[in-house]
Design an enzyme around this catalytic site. Structure first.
Site, PDB file in Angstrom:
ATOM      1  CG  ASP A  99      33.506  -4.723   6.913  1.00  0.00           C
ATOM      2  OD1 ASP A  99      33.266  -4.449   8.097  1.00  0.00           O
ATOM      3  OD2 ASP A  99      32.680  -4.539   6.001  1.00  0.00           O
ATOM      4  CG  ASP A 112      27.688  -1.434   8.893  1.00  0.00           C
ATOM      5  OD1 ASP A 112      28.686  -0.924   8.357  1.00  0.00           O
ATOM      6  OD2 ASP A 112      27.426  -2.648   8.832  1.00  0.00           O
ATOM      7  CD  GLU A 126      32.409  -7.000  13.663  1.00  0.00           C
ATOM      8  OE1 GLU A 126      32.873  -5.891  13.368  1.00  0.00           O
ATOM      9  OE2 GLU A 126      32.030  -7.828  12.810  1.00  0.00           O
TER      10      GLU A 126
END
Length: 810
Positions: free
Chosen positions: A411, A496, A414
Site C-alpha cells: 500500500d 480508496d 505511488e
C-alpha cells in the site's frame, strides 16, 4: 513544433527496417507477426533497454520490406504498415486489407513546460529537469467515427474513453475517495484498445515517463499520444478481436500469474482490527454465522509504531499463534507492508540501519537521503530501481512468512508522501522531486522516468521474495500502485473509494477496464472505504462483489464496521447468499483464472469484449460478463427492485429459475438477494458444493447445462496451490453441448492430465423447457434421474471417475 520531414534514406534491420529522416530516426520492427514496434528518436540515438522493462523479450517475425514511388512499407503474415516518405506518417492494415491506426502526420516534438501537464500538478518541481525530460513527443492518429476506445487502466470515468484526456502518472488521490473528475489515479496503464464492428486493435505506449492520451478531447477525430522522455516508442497490436488484443498485450508484458485457490475466496479487512482478540472475534463471527471466509487482512496497526516488518507486541504478543489459530479455522492471514521505512536512528531498527548502510534508499539530487512523512513519521524510501534493493526488500519478508503469513498487501506505494506528520494540521502531498536520481550507478535514471514504476517494482520485489523464501507455494501479493505488466506479479484493487452508489456503479467500468489492460485479478473495497455504508448499499455491493475477481470487504478507521452481520438480519442473509454463490462458482472461476494465465483473458469484462460487433454495447457499462458464460446486471441505485437489462441476440437463461429469457431489452425483477444473472445458451456451468473455506473438500461437482447452441468448455482443476500444475499435474475435463433431432447431447470427455481430484459426486442439471422422456448414458437407459419442475431441469447424480460419457435426452 519540429517534424521529421521527408525520408533521407533507409536500410533493412533485424525483423524490420530503420529509416533516417531529415531530422530523426525511425525503427520499425515486427516483434511478432501480429505485433509491430515503432520507435522514433529526434536525436538519432535510441535509449538502452532498462532491467525493469516490463516487455518480455520477443523472438521477432519474418517480414518483407516493399517500396513504391509513393510508400515504403513492411509486411508480416498478419500486419502491414506503410510509411509516407514525405511526412513519416504510418498506416496499418491487417489480413482483411482494411486500414486502421492511421497517423494524421508524422511524429513531432518540442520543448514542453511542466505547466502544460495537469497530471503533474502535485510534484514539487517548478520546472522539468534539463534533458529528455523536457522533450515532449506527439503523434496523432485518425479516430474512426464508429470506434470506441477502451482500457487505459484504472480510471474513474466512463467505459468508453472517447472525448477524454487521460494522464498516466501514479498519484494517491488528494481528496477522500474517487470522483468522476479524477484523471490519473494510483496506477498507470498507457495502453488503449480501439474497437469498431469487424476490427479491434490495441496500442501500448512503451513509456514510463509522464504520458497522456487525448482521445478526441481536443480534436474530435484525433487520438493524440504524448510522452516526455525525448523518444516515441509504442507497440501496435493487430487484433482483430478484443480477445486477440488482450492476448497480444499479455504476450508482450507477461501473462497473469495463476493465483492460489484460497485467494479467490472471500477476504475481510478493516483499517484496522485492533488486536489479536479482535481478529479472533471477527473470525468467530463468520464461522458462527456460517458465512464463508478464506482470508483476514491486517492493516497498519499490527505494526510497532508503523515500522514495516515488525509487530506491535502489545496488540499481537504472539503473532505466529494468532496466524496459526486462524489457519486452524481455514482462514489465512494477509498483512500490509508500506514502502516508507521509519528514519529511526534512536532505536535498534535493522531495516533502517541496513538500508542506510547498504545504500538502498532514495537520495536527493544533492546526495543526501530523501525523507518524507508517512504513517511512521519521517521515513526513508527504498530505491526499487536497483536490483540489489529489490532483493534486499524481498528478503525482509522472510520472518513474516515464517510466522505463517499467507500473502502481502503493498500500500501507499505511488509513493504517497506528505510534508509533515499526519497528525499535524495542513499536511500536504510531497512527492519526490522529478530530478531525484534512482537506479544503478552506471545507468542512473531520473525519478521523472521511473515514478510510474515505484509501486510496480515494490510489488515485483515482494513477489520475488515470497518465491525465494517459500518456493513450494505461489506468491500472493496485493498492490495499490502499478504499471502495465503488474499481472505477472500481483493482484490489484482500485484504492480508496467511498460508500456511495456512484462508486458502486463506477466499479464495473473500473474492474472491466483493468481486464482489458491485461490485469484480470482486480477488485474494489466492497461497501466503500471512506464514509459509513448502510444496509441497502452494502447488500447490493456484496451482490456484485461476489463477481469481482478479487473479493474483499474493507473500510476506513472511524467508519461503521462492515462485516456482513453489522446491518441486521436481512442484509446479513443477502451477504451470506452472495458469498455462498461465490464459493459455489469457484470451479468455474478457477478455470477462468487458468485461462487468464494462459491467454490473458479477462475474468470480469465489458459486454463489448464478447459482443464486439454490436456498437450499442460499447457504452453499456452497468452490465458485465463474468467469463464467457455468465452475464451480471447488478442494481446500482437506491430503491430499485427491477432494472432494465439488454440481452444480446442468442439463447439466454435466468440463473435463478432456469427459465429461458428472450434477447433484447427487458425490465427484469431484481429483489435484494437475487442479482439479475443470466447464463448464455450452450454453457456448461461448473458449480461446487457449499463450503466455509477452500480448505474444505470439493465433495460435489454440479454441471449445469444450458442448451441453445453447440458449444465447448473445459473444466480445469489442480491442487489449488504450488507449481505442480505447470509440470502436468492438472486435470482438464472437456465438455460439449450439441443439439440433435432427438434431444440435447452432453459429452463429457475423458479427463486429461496427471492430477486426480479427490472422490466427489457428480450432478448433471440439464435445463430444458419441458421434461424429457428419458436419459441415455453411453447408449444405455438411465433410470435414476428426476425432473425438477421449479428449476426446469433434469437431475442425475453419479460418482465421478473421470471417464468419458455421452449423455442424451430422449
Amino acid at each position: 513544433m519540429q517534424t521529421c520531414g521527408a525520408i533521407h534514406h533507409w536500410q533493412r534491420a533485424a525483423h524490420g527496417l530503420e529509416v533516417v529522416f531529415e531530422q530523426g530516426v525511425m525503427r520499425l520492427e515486427a516483434v511478432a507477426a501480429d505485433i509491430f514496434r515503432l520507435r522514433f528518436q529526434p536525436q538519432g540515438e535510441f535509449a538502452a533497454r532498462r532491467d525493469w522493462d516490463v516487455v518480455q523479450p520477443q523472438a521477432g517475425a519474418e517480414v518483407q520490406v516493399f517500396q513504391t514511388d509513393a510508400v515504403l512499407g513492411l509486411r508480416s503474415d498478419a500486419l502491414r504498415v506503410e510509411i509516407d516518405p514525405d511526412s513519416g506518417a504510418l498506416s496499418f492494415d491487417g489480413a482483411d486489407g482494411q486500414p486502421f491506426a492511421q497517423d494524421m502526420g508524422g511524429p513531432h516534438w518540442r520543448c514542453v513546460s511542466i505547466n502544460e501537464m495537469p497530471g503533474l500538478a502535485t510534484v514539487p518541481d517548478r520546472e522539468l529537469p534539463p534533458g529528455p525530460a523536457r522533450i515532449g513527443l506527439f503523434l496523432d492518429k485518425h479516430m474512426h467515427p464508429r470506434e470506441g476506445y477502451f482500457g487505459v487502466g484504472q480510471r474513474s470515468g466512463r467505459l468508453d474513453r472517447r472525448h477524454q484526456r487521460l494522464s498516466n502518472w501514479t498519484v494517491d488521490c488528494a481528496c477522500p475517495g474517487h470522483a468522476q473528475a479524477h484523471d490519473n489515479m494510483y496506477q498507470a496503464h498507457p495502453c488503449v484498445m480501439a474497437l469498431r464492428p469487424g476490427r479491434a486493435w490495441g496500442l501500448f505506449l512503451h513509456s514510463t515517463w509522464y504520458s497522456d492520451f487525448d482521445v478526441g478531447a481536443s480534436q474530435a477525430d484525433s487520438l493524440r499520444l504524448f510522452t516526455l522522455g525525448g523518444e516515441l516508442d509504442y507497440y501496435l497490436l493487430a487484433g482483430p478481436t478484443p480477445a486477440a488484443v488482450v492476448e497480444q498485450l499479455t504476450r508482450l508484458t507477461g501473462r497473469p500469474a495463476l493465483p492460489p485457490l484460497w485467494s479467490l475466496g472471500y477476504h475481510q479487512s478493516r483499517w484496522s482490527y485492533a488486536d489479536a482478540d479482535n481478529v479472533q472475534q471477527i473470525a468467530a463471527g463468520f464461522r458462527r454465522r456460517n458465512i464463508p471466509l478464506d482470508v483476514i487482512h491486517l492493516d497498519i496497526d499490527y505494526m510497532h509504531g508503523y515500522r514495516v516488518f515488525t509487530w506491535d507486541r502489545d496488540r499481537f504478543p504472539h503473532p505466529e499463534q494468532t496466524v496459526a489459530r486462524l489457519r486452524q479455522q481455514g482462514i489465512r492471514t494477509v498483512v500490509i507492508v508500506d514502502p516508507g521505512v521509519k528514519n529511526d536512528t534512536r532505536t535498534d531498527y535493522a531495516v533502517a540501519e541496513q538500508g542506510r548502510a547498504q545504500g538502498h534508499f532514495v537520495t536527493r539530487p544533492d546526495g543526501g537521503l530523501f525523507t518524507g512523512y508517512v504513517w511512521p513519521g519521517e521515513s526513508l524510501f527504498p530505491d526499487f530501481c536497483r536490483a540489489a534493493t529489490r532483493r534486499w526488500w524481498g528478503d525482509w519478508h522472510a520472518d513474516l512468512l515464517a510466522q505463517g503469513v499467507a500473502g502481502i498487501w503493498c500500500d501507499m506505494n505511488e509513493p504517497a508522501i506528505v510534508d509533515r506528520p499526519f497528525d499535524t494540521p495542513g499536511a500536504r502531498e510531497q512527492p519526490m522531486a522529478l530530478a531525484t536520481r534512482q537506479g544503478e550507478a552506471q545507468a542512473p535514471a531520473l525519478h521523472a522516468e521511473v515514478h510510474n514504476l515505484y509501486g510496480h517494482l515494490m510489488a515485483r520485489a515482494t513477489a520475488a521474495g515470497l518465491q525465494r523464501w517459500r518456493p513450494q507455494r505461489r506468491p500472493w501479493v496485493l498492490t495499490r500502485s502499478a504499471y502495465t505488466g503488474i499481472q505477472s506479479h500481483a493482484v490489484t484493487w482500485m484504492g480508496d473509494n467511498r460508500s456511495c452508489w456512484e462508486d458502486l456503479a463506477m466499479s464495473l467500468p473500473q474492474v472491466s477496464s483493468m481486464g482489458l489492460c491485461g490485469a484480470p485479478h482486480t477488485g474494489v473495497d466492497i461497501g466503500g472505504f471512506f464514509d459509513d455504508s448502510w444496509g441497502e448499499l452494502y447488500a447490493r455491493w456484496m451482490e456484485i462483489g461476489s463477481f469481482y475477481p478479487f473479493m474483499r470487504g474493507h473500510t476506513a478507521t472511524g467508519t461503521r464496521p462492515q462485516e456482513p452481520w453489522r446491518f441486521g438480519a436481512e442484509v446479513e442473509a443477502v451477504a451470506r447468499g452472495a458469498i455462498e454463490l461465490r464459493y459455489r462458482l469457484l470451479p468455474y472461476l478457477y478455470t477462468l483464472a487458468h485461462l487468464a494465465s494462459r491467454h490473458g483473458a479477462p475474468i470480469l469484462r465489458p459486454l463489448c469484449y464478447d459482443f464486439p460487433d454490436h456498437p450499442r454495447f460499447y457504452t453499456l457499462e452497468d452490465q458485465v460478463m463474468f467469463g464467457p458464460q455468465l452475464m451480471v446486471a447488478p442494481v446500482t441505485a437506491a430503491g430499485q427492485d427491477h432494472r432494465w437489462v439488454e440481452l444480446p441476440a442468442g439463447v439466454w437463461y435466468d440463473f435463478w429459475n432456469g427459465a429461458r429469457v428472450d434477447p433484447g431489452p427487458l425490465m427484469h425483477p431484481a429483489p435484494m438477494g437475487r442479482i439479475p444473472l443470466f447464463v448464455r445458451g450452450g454453457s456448461v456451468l461448473t458449480l461446487g458444493n457449499l463450503r466455509q473455506s477452500t480448505t474444505e473438500p470439493l465433495s460435489q461437482l454440479t454441471l449445469q447445462v444450458y442448451p441453445g447452441i453447440d458449444a465447448h468448455w473445459t473444466l480445469i482443476e489442480d491442487a489449488g496451490e504450488g507449481w505442480a500444475y505447470s509440470q502436468g499435474h492438472i486435470a482438464e475435463t472437456p465438455l460439449a453441448v450439441s443439439q440433435t433431432q432427438g434431444g440435447t447431447v452432453v459429452t463429457l470427455g475423458q479427463r486429461r492430465g496427471a492430477f486426480q481430484p479427490a472422490p466427489r459426486d457428480m450432478v448433471l442439471k440439464l435445463h430444458l423447457p419441458v421434461a424429457p422422456k428419458g436419459l441415455m448414458c453411453d447408449g444405455r437407459q438411465v433410470n435414476d434421474w428426476r425432473w425438477e419442475p421449479a428449476q426446469r431441469c433434469l437431475r442425475w447424480q453419479w460418482c465421478d471417475d473421470g471417464q468419458a460419457r455421452r449423455l442424451e435426452t430422449v
